[in-house]
Design a protein around this motif. Sequence first.
Motif, PDB file in Angstrom:
ATOM      1  N   LYS A  54      -1.514  11.717  21.031  1.00 57.35           N
ATOM      2  CA  LYS A  54      -0.621  10.714  21.622  1.00 57.35           C
ATOM      3  C   LYS A  54      -1.074   9.284  21.321  1.00 57.35           C
ATOM      4  N   VAL A  55      -1.418   9.075  20.061  1.00 58.42           N
ATOM      5  CA  VAL A  55      -1.713   7.705  19.640  1.00 58.42           C
ATOM      6  C   VAL A  55      -0.590   7.262  18.714  1.00 58.42           C
ATOM      7  N   ARG A  56      -0.274   5.998  18.780  1.00 57.02           N
ATOM      8  CA  ARG A  56       0.788   5.496  17.914  1.00 57.02           C
ATOM      9  C   ARG A  56       0.200   5.194  16.539  1.00 57.02           C
ATOM     10  N   ILE A  57       0.989   5.486  15.549  1.00 56.36           N
ATOM     11  CA  ILE A  57       0.566   5.116  14.204  1.00 56.36           C
ATOM     12  C   ILE A  57       0.748   3.601  14.089  1.00 56.36           C
ATOM     13  N   PRO A  58      -0.285   2.889  13.645  1.00 59.88           N
ATOM     14  CA  PRO A  58      -0.184   1.423  13.576  1.00 59.88           C
ATOM     15  C   PRO A  58       1.031   0.977  12.763  1.00 59.88           C
ATOM     16  N   LYS A  59       1.574  -0.151  13.174  1.00 61.64           N
ATOM     17  CA  LYS A  59       2.808  -0.656  12.587  1.00 61.64           C
ATOM     18  C   LYS A  59       2.766  -0.724  11.062  1.00 61.64           C
ATOM     19  N   GLU A  60       1.650  -1.246  10.539  1.00 60.22           N
ATOM     20  CA  GLU A  60       1.581  -1.420   9.084  1.00 60.22           C
ATOM     21  C   GLU A  60       1.543  -0.077   8.360  1.00 60.22           C
ATOM     22  N   LEU A  61       1.090   0.962   9.073  1.00 54.40           N
ATOM     23  CA  LEU A  61       1.051   2.279   8.441  1.00 54.40           C
ATOM     24  C   LEU A  61       2.388   3.001   8.557  1.00 54.40           C
ATOM     25  N   ARG A  62       3.086   2.712   9.637  1.00 54.83           N
ATOM     26  CA  ARG A  62       4.380   3.374   9.821  1.00 54.83           C
ATOM     27  C   ARG A  62       5.350   3.032   8.695  1.00 54.83           C
ATOM     28  N   ARG A  63       5.160   1.852   8.114  1.00 57.52           N
ATOM     29  CA  ARG A  63       6.034   1.455   7.006  1.00 57.52           C
ATOM     30  C   ARG A  63       5.674   2.156   5.712  1.00 57.52           C
ATOM     31  N   GLN A  64       4.561   2.837   5.730  1.00 58.53           N
ATOM     32  CA  GLN A  64       4.165   3.573   4.528  1.00 58.53           C
ATOM     33  C   GLN A  64       4.556   5.042   4.629  1.00 58.53           C
ATOM     34  N   MET A  65       5.325   5.336   5.661  1.00 56.74           N
ATOM     35  CA  MET A  65       5.702   6.726   5.879  1.00 56.74           C
ATOM     36  C   MET A  65       7.189   6.788   6.201  1.00 56.74           C
ATOM     37  N   CYS A  66       7.881   7.742   5.595  1.00 57.70           N
ATOM     38  CA  CYS A  66       9.295   7.892   5.911  1.00 57.70           C
ATOM     39  C   CYS A  66       9.429   8.568   7.270  1.00 57.70           C
ATOM     40  N   LYS A  67      10.222   7.956   8.142  1.00 58.12           N
ATOM     41  CA  LYS A  67      10.319   8.549   9.478  1.00 58.12           C
ATOM     42  C   LYS A  67      11.265   9.750   9.506  1.00 58.12           C
ATOM     43  N   HIS A  68      11.933   9.989   8.389  1.00 52.51           N
ATOM     44  CA  HIS A  68      12.836  11.143   8.342  1.00 52.51           C
ATOM     45  C   HIS A  68      12.149  12.371   7.752  1.00 52.51           C
ATOM     46  N   CYS A  69      11.493  12.151   6.606  1.00 54.67           N
ATOM     47  CA  CYS A  69      10.883  13.313   5.943  1.00 54.67           C
ATOM     48  C   CYS A  69       9.360  13.267   6.007  1.00 54.67           C
ATOM     49  N   TYR A  70       8.800  12.180   6.581  1.00 57.96           N
ATOM     50  CA  TYR A  70       7.352  12.044   6.786  1.00 57.96           C
ATOM     51  C   TYR A  70       6.560  12.074   5.493  1.00 57.96           C
ATOM     52  N   ARG A  71       7.166  11.586   4.436  1.00 60.86           N
ATOM     53  CA  ARG A  71       6.421  11.510   3.189  1.00 60.86           C
ATOM     54  C   ARG A  71       5.799  10.138   3.052  1.00 60.86           C
ATOM     55  N   TYR A  72       4.772  10.075   2.231  1.00 55.89           N
ATOM     56  CA  TYR A  72       4.139   8.795   1.972  1.00 55.89           C
ATOM     57  C   TYR A  72       5.063   7.959   1.093  1.00 55.89           C
ATOM     58  N   LEU A  73       5.236   6.706   1.455  1.00 54.07           N
ATOM     59  CA  LEU A  73       6.121   5.840   0.687  1.00 54.07           C
ATOM     60  C   LEU A  73       5.315   4.828  -0.102  1.00 54.07           C
ATOM     61  N   MET A  74       5.514   4.828  -1.395  1.00 61.23           N
ATOM     62  CA  MET A  74       4.832   3.884  -2.272  1.00 61.23           C
ATOM     63  C   MET A  74       5.871   2.954  -2.880  1.00 61.23           C
ATOM     64  N   PRO A  75       5.816   1.665  -2.520  1.00 59.87           N
ATOM     65  CA  PRO A  75       6.797   0.733  -3.072  1.00 59.87           C
ATOM     66  C   PRO A  75       6.812   0.785  -4.597  1.00 59.87           C
TER      67      PRO A  75
END
Length: 103
Positions: A54-75
């Motif tokens: 029950k820890v939140r993923i830090p904001k800057e990391l959440r943007r590196q992850m797709c909230k739909h498929c939970y894959r790592y996102l690389m710009p």
Amino acid sequence: MARRKIHGKPLWMKQLALENIRSLFAQARKQFREDRELAHAQVKAARRLSMKYKVRIPKELRRQMCKHCYRYLMPGANVRIRTKNGKVVYYCMECKKFMRFVY
Ligand SMILES: [Zn+2]
């Protein structure tokens, strides 16, 4: 061992989980070019940790992850980033869905 879980996990456990989450994301970033599937698996593991402890993923990391498929996102690789009306729109090329963030 019938302790109820209403108090959640001890703080030190949460901090440890958060450290692990950060290091999983760091590994995913390094790993991504060589093995995308492994990078995705690491992000999913990080997400599981965040739910378990029950820890939140830090904001800057959440943007590196797709909230739909939970894959790592690389710009530039599997995510397109656009800004629109003061919002950042992420388009995940893995699952073809959008995420929106406010600045
Ligand atoms: Zn996705």
